[in-house]
Motif scaffolding. Structure first.
Motif, short mmCIF file in Angstrom:
data_model
loop_
_atom_site.label_atom_id
_atom_site.label_comp_id
_atom_site.label_asym_id
_atom_site.label_seq_id
_atom_site.Cartn_x
_atom_site.Cartn_y
_atom_site.Cartn_z
N SER A 271 -15.60 0.20 8.10
CA SER A 271 -16.99 -0.16 8.39
C SER A 271 -17.63 0.73 9.43
CB SER A 271 -17.05 -1.62 8.87
OG SER A 271 -16.28 -1.78 10.04
N ASP A 272 -16.85 1.59 10.07
CA ASP A 272 -17.39 2.46 11.12
C ASP A 272 -18.06 3.68 10.53
OD1 ASP A 272 -16.49 0.88 13.30
OD2 ASP A 272 -14.47 1.70 13.06
N THR A 273 -19.20 4.01 11.10
CA THR A 273 -19.92 5.23 10.71
C THR A 273 -20.34 5.96 11.97
OG1 THR A 273 -22.02 4.02 10.63
CG2 THR A 273 -20.79 4.21 8.58
N GLY B 218 -14.83 -8.09 11.03
CA GLY B 218 -15.92 -7.26 10.54
C GLY B 218 -15.46 -6.26 9.50
N ALA B 219 -14.32 -5.62 9.78
CA ALA B 219 -13.78 -4.66 8.82
C ALA B 219 -13.34 -5.36 7.55
CB ALA B 219 -12.62 -3.88 9.46
N SER C 208 -16.24 -6.32 5.31
CA SER C 208 -16.79 -5.17 4.60
C SER C 208 -15.96 -4.86 3.35
CB SER C 208 -16.82 -3.96 5.53
OG SER C 208 -17.27 -2.81 4.84
N GLY D 131 -16.37 -7.51 0.66
CA GLY D 131 -17.60 -7.29 -0.09
C GLY D 131 -17.43 -6.22 -1.14
N ALA D 132 -16.69 -5.15 -0.78
CA ALA D 132 -16.45 -4.09 -1.76
C ALA D 132 -15.59 -4.60 -2.91
CB ALA D 132 -15.78 -2.90 -1.07
N GLN E 214 -7.26 -3.21 2.75
CA GLN E 214 -7.50 -4.44 3.50
C GLN E 214 -6.24 -4.94 4.19
OE1 GLN E 214 -8.75 -7.72 1.05
NE2 GLN E 214 -9.68 -8.83 2.77
#
Length: 548
Positions: free
Chosen positions: A58-60, A146-147, A150, A153-154, A214
């Motif tokens: 989730s990090d950008t 949080g990760a 994400s 969701g994928a 995951q």
């Protein structure tokens, strides 16, 4: 009017030395306040844990971020203090106030690292450790959630897409099963079915990869476990005392400066230079003790000061300039002490000198300091009762020094301009120097009148007794006449027996004239000394070897 010289470091040292007790007292009060604050402050313990933050899916990267890398540590530091993390930490600690916990946590990022240092403060060591652990775990769990969210969701999006592809595959298979082997379009449908099957395989592989990712999520790890601190971080006794010293010392210096500027009494030579605009010809140190009512010895500390004063004065006068008026500022013995010792220093140097007592209000006069008679004296000469030669007496132990006492009518008659000019002229012709002990300027204008017929003026100032305002006014009064004001002589505040009036029984008996109580009789009503039955003729110069 002279202009004071620029202040030097030594001048500031005098100011500090003048108010050392005020500076030390202010510093002591500040240190006491710092010690009291330290003693009364509640102890605070701090425990710190270090977390190595690892990137997740989730990090950008953030453009313009302060820290390099995929993870923006500034953002992560704010997340540690976020409401979600605080609520989770409060649940772990059993606290009902997340906002209070947030106020006690702090996060720092060491330079050039991917590490967060989470510090927590509490009233005891174990609570500080528990708080640091709770926030560390709550932050990692929040980052992991949080990760995971994400990736989930994928996976959900991939599953939806896979179900749609599988539905298309099922529809294609049903349509294909209803066709004959050689029917037109069958080959196209079989190719389409193969493509759908390949797409479904790819989606399944992608979902499997996300699920594997995951399971391998690592938002970070604790690299330094929080421990119970051995001593509190607050109150810091050394810091508090250093801060108290840093406040107390400048405050003490400011108070010392204010005391110096607001002082009303002359205390140091710098007061004469800066605030009275007077040159300091000599300064008798406070260590010099006035043991007896007499002049200093030649080799005593005080005698050396007046010998140097004699050299300074004689260097500023020409051969024709002989008359020196020494005037005090306020009533007291200062002018008499300076005049007597200056005349003595001149006589010791081989100069013929005459000391003239023109100050009847002093606590100690020239006759007492030199051991001569007060009458007949200057007032008797000015009133016409005796001749100047009769009033002139030789000082014991100083053959080249003559003394003229105040006279029997000293308080009843004052000098006139003509009498002063004539007297000084005769004395200057007979000797090298004439030193006049004049009345104080704060209560009489006689000193100004006498100085008008002299060649130089010296102010006698007593520290701790004469005010700065009166001294400045005396200097101004002397500058208003043509006679040069050489400067001032500063005496210490303690003059011993000089400041006390002797008992009546201790006074010298006047052998030449009957005693007059308070001496308030007008001079014109007094009979000439020569007509009195008890009068004895005194030679103009008494031999020093003659018994008194």
């Amino acid at each position: 009017m002279r202009t004071p010289a620029a202040r030097t470091l030594a001048d500031y040292g005098v100011i500090v030395r003048r108010s050392w007790w005020l500076i030390i007292g202010t510093v002591a009060a500040a240190l006491t306040a710092g010690f009291a604050f330290t003693s009364l402050s509640e102890e605070v313990y701090e425990s710190t844990s270090s977390i190595l933050v690892l990137p997740t899916a989730s990090d950008t990267e953030v453009a313009g971020a302060r820290t390099a890398g995929q993870v923006n540590l500034d953002t992560e530091a704010q997340l540690v203090k976020s409401t979600e993390v605080a609520v989770a930490a409060a649940e772990a600690l059993g606290s009902a106030d997340p906002d209070d916990l947030v106020s006690r946590v702090s996060v720092t990022v060491p330079p050039n690292t991917a590490v967060l240092e989470i510090a927590f403060r509490a009233g005891d060591a174990e609570a500080a450790k528990a708080g640091a652990v709770a926030f560390s775990e709550a932050y990692l769990e929040h980052r992991r959630a949080g990760a995971t969210a994400s990736l989930e969701g994928a996976i959900a999006a991939g599953t939806v897409e896979l179900d749609a592809v599988k539905a298309d595959i099922a529809a294609a298979e049903d349509e294909l099963s209803g066709m004959d082997s050689g029917e037109n379009g069958r080959s196209r449908l079989e190719a389409e079915l193969d493509g759908l099957q390949q797409q479904a395989d790819e989606i399944e592989a992608e979902i499997a990869g996300i699920e594997a990712q995951q399971g391998a999520i690592s938002p970070g790890r604790v690299i330094n476990q929080a421990s119970a601190p051995g001593k509190p971080v607050s109150p810091n006794a050394m810091f508090n005392l250093a801060a108290a010293l840093g406040i107390g010392l400048p405050l003490g210096l400011i108070l010392a400066w204010a005391r110096h500027r607001l002082a009303r009494k002359v205390a140091y030579p710098t007061d004469l230079v800066e605030r009275c605009e007077l040159d300091v010809l000599a300064s008798v140190p406070p260590a010099v003790k006035f043991q007896r009512r007499e002049v200093f010895g030649a080799y005593s500390p005080g005698g050396r000061v007046f010998s140097q004063l004699r050299n300074v004065v004689s260097s500023q006068l020409t051969h024709d300039q002989r008359v020196i008026v020494v005037a005090g500022v306020a009533p007291g013995p200062a002018a008499s002490v300076v005049a007597a010792n200056l005349a003595t220093a001149m006589a010791r140097a081989g100069d013929r000198a005459t000391a003239v007592a023109a100050n009847p209000s002093t606590t100690v006069g020239l006759p007492e300091l030199f051991g001569t008679d007060s009458v007949p004296g200057l007032a008797d000469v000015w009133s016409g009762r005796v001749d100047l030669a009769v009033a002139t007496q030789a000082a014991p132990r100083q053959p080249s020094l003559n003394v003229i006492g105040p006279g029997a009518a000293a308080r009843a008659t004052g000098p006139t301009s003509e009498a002063a000019a004539e007297t000084f002229s005769k004395l200057a012709e007979a000797g090298r120097f004439v030193v006049v002990d004049a009345p104080p300027l704060s209560c009489s204008a006689d000193a100004q009148l006498l100085a008008g017929h002299a060649d130089a003026v010296i102010l006698a100032v007593q520290s701790g007794r004469d005010s700065i305002g009166e001294t400045a006014a005396a200097a101004l009064a002397m500058r208003q006449i043509d006679t040069p004001l050489l400067g001032a002589v500063l005496l210490p505040s303690v003059l011993g027996p000089m400041n006390t009036v002797p008992l009546p029984g201790a006074r010298r008996e006047a052998p030449l004239a009957p005693a007059v109580s308070e001496d308030e009789t007008p001079t014109d009503s007094l009979e000439p000394v020569e007509d009195l039955e008890t009068t004895q003729v005194i030679p103009a110069v008494r031999s020093a070897a003659e018994p008194r």
